[in-house]
Scaffold this motif. Structure first.
Motif, mmCIF file in Angstrom:
data_model
loop_
_atom_site.group_PDB
_atom_site.id
_atom_site.type_symbol
_atom_site.label_atom_id
_atom_site.label_comp_id
_atom_site.label_asym_id
_atom_site.label_seq_id
_atom_site.Cartn_x
_atom_site.Cartn_y
_atom_site.Cartn_z
ATOM 1 N N ASN A 173 11.015 11.882 -15.871
ATOM 2 C CA ASN A 173 10.733 12.463 -14.496
ATOM 3 C C ASN A 173 10.189 11.687 -13.637
ATOM 4 N N PHE A 174 9.319 10.732 -13.697
ATOM 5 C CA PHE A 174 8.539 9.986 -13.107
ATOM 6 C C PHE A 174 9.454 8.978 -12.311
ATOM 7 N N LEU A 175 10.559 8.280 -12.993
ATOM 8 C CA LEU A 175 11.582 7.246 -12.596
ATOM 9 C C LEU A 175 12.648 7.844 -11.676
ATOM 10 N N ALA A 176 12.814 9.113 -12.195
ATOM 11 C CA ALA A 176 13.967 10.081 -11.608
ATOM 12 C C ALA A 176 13.393 10.447 -10.162
ATOM 13 N N ILE A 177 12.178 10.824 -9.764
ATOM 14 C CA ILE A 177 11.746 11.135 -8.738
ATOM 15 C C ILE A 177 11.688 10.062 -7.818
ATOM 16 N N LEU A 178 11.063 9.041 -8.289
ATOM 17 C CA LEU A 178 10.985 7.683 -7.516
ATOM 18 C C LEU A 178 12.491 7.468 -7.160
ATOM 19 N N ARG A 212 0.791 -1.436 -0.069
ATOM 20 C CA ARG A 212 -0.103 0.006 0.091
ATOM 21 C C ARG A 212 0.892 1.439 -0.124
ATOM 22 N N GLU A 213 1.907 1.301 0.880
ATOM 23 C CA GLU A 213 2.558 2.382 0.958
ATOM 24 C C GLU A 213 3.563 2.645 -0.491
ATOM 25 N N TYR A 214 3.817 1.520 -1.078
ATOM 26 C CA TYR A 214 4.673 1.454 -2.289
ATOM 27 C C TYR A 214 3.634 2.104 -3.578
ATOM 28 N N ILE A 215 2.576 1.706 -3.679
ATOM 29 C CA ILE A 215 1.602 1.888 -4.530
ATOM 30 C C ILE A 215 1.177 3.577 -4.252
ATOM 31 N N LYS A 216 1.017 3.936 -3.203
ATOM 32 C CA LYS A 216 0.745 5.182 -2.702
ATOM 33 C C LYS A 216 1.595 6.290 -3.172
ATOM 34 N N THR A 217 3.188 5.681 -2.978
ATOM 35 C CA THR A 217 4.075 6.648 -3.199
ATOM 36 C C THR A 217 4.153 6.890 -4.820
ATOM 37 N N ILE A 218 3.816 5.675 -5.416
ATOM 38 C CA ILE A 218 3.858 5.810 -7.141
ATOM 39 C C ILE A 218 2.631 6.904 -7.665
ATOM 40 N N ALA A 219 1.541 6.565 -6.897
ATOM 41 C CA ALA A 219 0.235 7.316 -7.218
ATOM 42 C C ALA A 219 0.779 8.908 -6.932
ATOM 43 N N GLU A 220 1.221 9.147 -5.717
ATOM 44 C CA GLU A 220 1.528 10.425 -5.404
ATOM 45 C C GLU A 220 2.624 11.161 -6.288
ATOM 46 N N VAL A 221 3.502 10.420 -6.816
ATOM 47 C CA VAL A 221 4.621 11.056 -7.780
ATOM 48 C C VAL A 221 3.879 11.231 -9.099
ATOM 49 N N LEU A 222 2.957 10.576 -9.580
ATOM 50 C CA LEU A 222 2.317 10.875 -10.847
ATOM 51 C C LEU A 222 1.293 11.997 -10.635
ATOM 52 N N LEU A 223 0.931 12.023 -9.543
ATOM 53 C CA LEU A 223 -0.155 13.041 -9.256
ATOM 54 C C LEU A 223 0.550 14.391 -9.267
ATOM 55 N N LEU A 224 1.764 14.487 -8.587
ATOM 56 C CA LEU A 224 2.561 15.510 -8.562
ATOM 57 C C LEU A 224 3.031 16.088 -10.102
ATOM 58 N N THR A 225 3.348 15.126 -10.730
ATOM 59 C CA THR A 225 3.764 15.326 -12.310
ATOM 60 C C THR A 225 2.740 15.742 -12.985
ATOM 61 N N ALA A 226 1.141 15.173 -12.804
ATOM 62 C CA ALA A 226 0.093 15.530 -13.474
ATOM 63 C C ALA A 226 -0.306 17.045 -13.228
ATOM 64 N N THR A 227 -0.234 17.504 -12.100
ATOM 65 C CA THR A 227 -0.631 18.820 -11.290
ATOM 66 C C THR A 227 0.377 19.915 -11.873
ATOM 67 N N ASP A 256 14.068 6.461 1.501
ATOM 68 C CA ASP A 256 13.055 5.553 1.786
ATOM 69 C C ASP A 256 13.332 3.944 1.862
ATOM 70 N N PRO A 257 13.846 3.212 2.571
ATOM 71 C CA PRO A 257 14.458 1.915 2.532
ATOM 72 C C PRO A 257 13.437 1.152 1.586
ATOM 73 N N LEU A 258 11.992 1.451 2.019
ATOM 74 C CA LEU A 258 11.110 0.409 1.203
ATOM 75 C C LEU A 258 10.984 0.768 -0.317
ATOM 76 N N ILE A 259 11.113 1.819 -0.675
ATOM 77 C CA ILE A 259 10.983 2.261 -1.928
ATOM 78 C C ILE A 259 12.266 1.740 -2.591
ATOM 79 N N GLU A 260 13.386 1.740 -1.884
ATOM 80 C CA GLU A 260 14.770 1.384 -2.560
ATOM 81 C C GLU A 260 14.469 -0.087 -2.708
ATOM 82 N N LYS A 261 14.078 -0.601 -1.743
ATOM 83 C CA LYS A 261 13.837 -2.089 -1.938
ATOM 84 C C LYS A 261 13.019 -2.765 -3.030
ATOM 85 N N ARG A 262 12.053 -1.998 -3.306
ATOM 86 C CA ARG A 262 10.964 -2.465 -4.391
ATOM 87 C C ARG A 262 11.802 -2.247 -5.786
ATOM 88 N N MET A 263 12.261 -0.941 -5.874
ATOM 89 C CA MET A 263 13.015 -0.508 -7.032
ATOM 90 C C MET A 263 14.173 -1.238 -7.586
#
Length: 820
Positions: free
Chosen positions: A267-272, A233-248, A279-286
């Motif tokens: 930009n999307f992958l660079a921000i992630l 959930r945290e990982y998908i939330k982070t992806i969604a928030e990054v996409l939302l940032l780039t969209a807005t 964030d260790p969780l995002i680093e682990k998944r990436m």
């Protein structure tokens, strides 16, 4: 002493899975079984073979047999010690042993230890003896049966092995020889020393520890699963928030190459990746070696679609609560040469007028039938009831949209009879200025010269010199002569204002360049300098004032909160201002300003001598305005400029304003005016005609009008500020909408009828930022969803990410990631 060794986690998990499969096979459905597996290492205990012996004739000697040396004994039934997470679910192997009904029947109940004031006495030898409640303290495993007047071993009854030897403490009758109860080699102590009792006691204590610390295998698995779900959930939330940032922020998401060895992944992958550094969780998944990173273009489209649908659902929810609404539509061509139609909904909600963007839709056909179908399909797709609730349409003046016989507005009125068409008032004002300028030849030439000045001063050499002269003469911030817009004439005020403020610097610039030896540049400078005369300065001052007033009206007409009654009032105010300009007193002030500027710019005010023109004798007795082929005449004197330039510009503009904005015979316009608190027809009979158009109950409305007048009078006499706008009237009526139902409905209709299509024009600005030259391959659906998130960024930024996860988990077709 017993030594306990737990199985390793993999063995436990495998055993749990096997037992779960057996359960599913037996019961044909999911059933949780939690099993805690333990082994007991029992030393040689040959001296504990007997539970005890007694000298009394009533004593019972029970032989238990020998235990194996250092044998591994599983604690619990069938080599499994069962534990429950839900007390309502009985484990399969938690069987009820022999014994009376008033003691424990399962492990969940615990030992039954009643506290009686007097326990029954029985004759043992020569004395009456009874059970003593103090024995509970030293022997926690004891449970007492009132019906049998005997004790039982709770641990052995529920936690002994099936192969354990029989004991009187596990029998049907129980132990009741109170004389031998405290005997060293028998009774309670003898039983406590037996191997099978020790194993059962240890199993009981282990069971208690497992239940208390919540460490049984099912809970461990559940905790691990819950942890994994929270990480997902945290990982998908982070992806969604990054996409939302780039969209807005209208930032491109994808890069040209997104491979691992690419230097620019977008930009999307660079921000992630930047987030992953913190964030260790995002680093682990990436960095995981798998294809379930959820960063592909397909997942991006799904997430963006879910976010955009949440924004659209919020808008549709508000529109449905408002009931009545209007549509505003316009069309433009994107960089891919596709015709994009922007659809905006105007409605009243929560005390405010809203114009919310709903969709970008590609138009395959630009005829009236195709555009009508596109608009109606869009409304139906969002579940909006347009047949009875659509009360207004706002488009530009194109024939395909405004045609009386087969235009889009007429076709929509065939299916939505209340959909009143309004020609965009901002477009009308633009046409007023265009027609006014073209009707006066001097004004038309003035704006052509203004465009030539912009082009000349945009050159690199001239522009550098222009900035140097401004810093030398004025210091501080430099000003530019902006390019003239062909569609937004009111914006030409900025060009006139800046030129008027920097005209001495412009004259000096042209003079200095004219003295240089660069042939083409010097010739252009001489030509432009010769055109800056008294007539040019007069037109510059005139249009600075006229366009200044027009720009104010243009800005107000583009406001989403403006209603049609206020727009009419603003147009009337502009007419009054222009009428004031057309007075000798005001012109004298204008001419004084013209002369002052001419002196500062060294422009001669003497009228040049010219040959007297001779009129054709055949035209005597006729009023000749502009003979064919006559050259432009410079009006250098006051009277000539006033008569041939100043007044014609004002007269033409006032005539166009009256023609395009005045609708005295329109019942709807009269009805809206009668709802405006500052109108002279406020709440009069004109409102009844307006009510009939929208099928209101005229009799109820007449009673409501009588009552609302009295209510307003009482409120104003009690100190309430007098209402000034139509929106204030609607806000005042909203708390009393049950009482003034018809009046409140008509008020909502009046405020939601569109004024302009400026909101569609603003959406086109966002379209040009989203689909730029680097993103022309974007699909139509992605463009639409990004447009919703960008234009409605305020709503998008306030989205609930937990609700997004629910929507995404339902719509997502790939189930490789668990979110709930």
């Amino acid at each position: 002493m017993s030594i306990i060794a737990d199985f390793d986690q993999s063995t436990l998990l495998a055993a749990y899975v096997r037992s779960l499969k057996i359960n599913l096979h037996r019961h044909n459905g999911p059933q949780l079984i939690s099993a805690c597996f333990h082994t007991v290492v029992v030393p040689n205990a040959s001296n504990l073979n007997d539970e005890g012996s007694g000298e009394d004739e009533d004593s019972q000697d029970v032989s238990y047999g020998e235990s194996t040396n250092s044998s591994l004994l599983p604690v619990g039934h069938d080599d499994i010690s069962e534990c429950r997470t839900d007390d309502s679910v009985q484990p399969n192997n938690d069987l009820t042993h022999l014994g009376p009904d008033d003691i424990s029947r399962s492990r969940a109940e615990g030992p039954v230890q009643p506290q009686l004031r007097v326990f029954p006495k029985t004759l043992h030898g020569t004395r009456n003896r009874a059970f003593n409640a103090s024995w509970y303290l030293d022997n926690s495993w004891i449970e007492y049966s009132i019906s049998k007047d005997s004790v039982f071993c709770y641990a052995c009854r529920h936690y002994s092995l099936p192969s354990a030897p029989s004991s009187i403490f596990m029998s049907e009758t129980g132990f009741s020889n109170w004389k031998k109860a405290l005997c060293k080699e028998g009774g309670f102590k003898g039983h406590s020393k037996s191997d099978h009792h020790r194993s059962a006691m240890f199993a009981w204590k282990q069971h208690q520890m497992v239940m208390q610390t919540n460490t049984c295998i099912v809970n461990s698995i559940n905790k691990e699963r819950e942890k994994k779900i929270n990480e997902n959930r945290e990982y998908i939330k982070t992806i969604a928030e990054v996409l939302l940032l780039t969209a807005t922020q209208n930032i491109a998401q994808r890069g040209h190459r997104e491979s691992v060895d690419s230097n620019n992944k977008g930009n999307f992958l660079a921000i992630l990746e930047q987030i992953a550094k913190h964030d260790p969780l995002i680093e682990k998944r990436m960095n995981a070696y798998s294809n379930a990173k959820y960063t592909s273009k397909g997942i991006q489209n799904e997430i963006i679609e879910s976010l955009a649908e949440m924004v659209q659902a919020d808008i549709v929810k508000e529109v449905r609560e408002s009931e009545v609404f209007s549509i505003i539509a316009d069309e433009t061509r994107d960089l891919q040469k596709k015709e994009q139609v922007s659809l905006v909904i105007r409605y009243y909600y929560n005390g405010k007028i809203h114009e919310s963007f709903l969709d970008f839709r590609r138009a395959d056909s630009l005829d009236a039938a195709g555009l009508t179908t596109l608009i109606i399909n869009c409304l139906e797709r969002h579940g909006l009831e347009y047949r009875t609730n659509l009360v207004g349409q706002g488009y530009d003046g194109a024939a395909v949209m405004s045609g009386k016989h087969s235009g889009v507005c007429t076709r929509i009125q065939d299916v939505a009879k209340y959909a009143f068409y309004v020609h965009c008032n901002a477009h009308c004002l633009n046409l007023v200025i265009v027609d006014s300028v073209r009707s006066v030849s001097d004004a038309d030439c003035f704006f052509s010269l203004l465009q030539k000045l912009h082009s000349f001063m945009s050159g690199s050499y001239v522009h550098t010199k222009w900035l140097e002269i401004q810093r030398e003469m004025y210091g501080g911030h430099s000003r530019e002569i902006p390019r003239l817009s062909d569609t937004r004439w009111a914006c030409r005020y900025a060009a006139c204002h800046n030129l008027l403020d920097r005209l001495p610097a412009v004259v000096r610039l042209l003079q200095e360049i004219g003295l240089e030896r660069n042939g083409d540049r010097a010739v252009d400078a001489h030509g432009l300098l010769g055109q800056i005369d008294l007539n040019f300065i007069g037109l510059l001052v005139t249009f600075s004032k006229v366009l200044g007033q027009s720009k104010f009206l243009s800005d107000m007409l583009q406001s989403p909160s403006l209603d049609l009654a206020a727009a009419v009032s603003l147009v009337d105010a502009l007419l009054d201002t222009l009428q004031h300009y057309r007075t000798d007193a005001f012109f004298n002030l204008v001419w004084a300003e013209i002369e002052k500027i001419a002196v500062n710019c060294d422009v001669t005010m003497e009228k040049p001598e010219k040959r007297q023109s001779v009129s054709n004798k055949r035209l005597s007795g006729y009023l000749v305005t502009t003979p064919t082929g006559e050259r432009r005449i410079d009006h250098h004197d006051k009277e000539s400029f006033q008569k041939h330039v100043f007044y014609p510009v004002l007269d033409s503009m006032m005539g166009e304003l009256k023609r395009r904005f005045s609708k005295p015979n329109c019942k709807i316009m009269k009805g809206i005016q009668s709802l405006h608190p500052q109108s002279s027809t406020f709440l009069n009979e004109d409102l009844l005609g307006f009510a009939k158009i929208f099928d209101s109950n005229v009799e109820d409305l007449a009673h409501e009008l009588h009552q609302i007048k009295r209510v307003l009078e009482r409120k104003e006499s009690s100190g309430m500020k007098r209402l000034t706008t139509l929106l204030e009237l609607v806000n005042f009526l909203e708390p009393f909408k049950e009482v003034f139902h018809e009046l409140f409905r008509l008020g909502k209709i009046a405020v939601v009828i569109p004024v302009s299509s400026a909101s569609c024009e603003r959406s086109f600005s966002a379209l040009s930022l989203i689909k730029n030259h680097l993103r022309t391959t974007m699909g139509d659906d992605r463009l639409n969803h990004l447009g919703v998130l960008s234009i409605e960024s305020r709503r998008a930024k306030s989205l609930d990410m937990n609700e997004f996860l629910k929507r995404f988990s339902v719509s997502h077709k790939n189930r490789r990631i668990v979110l709930f």
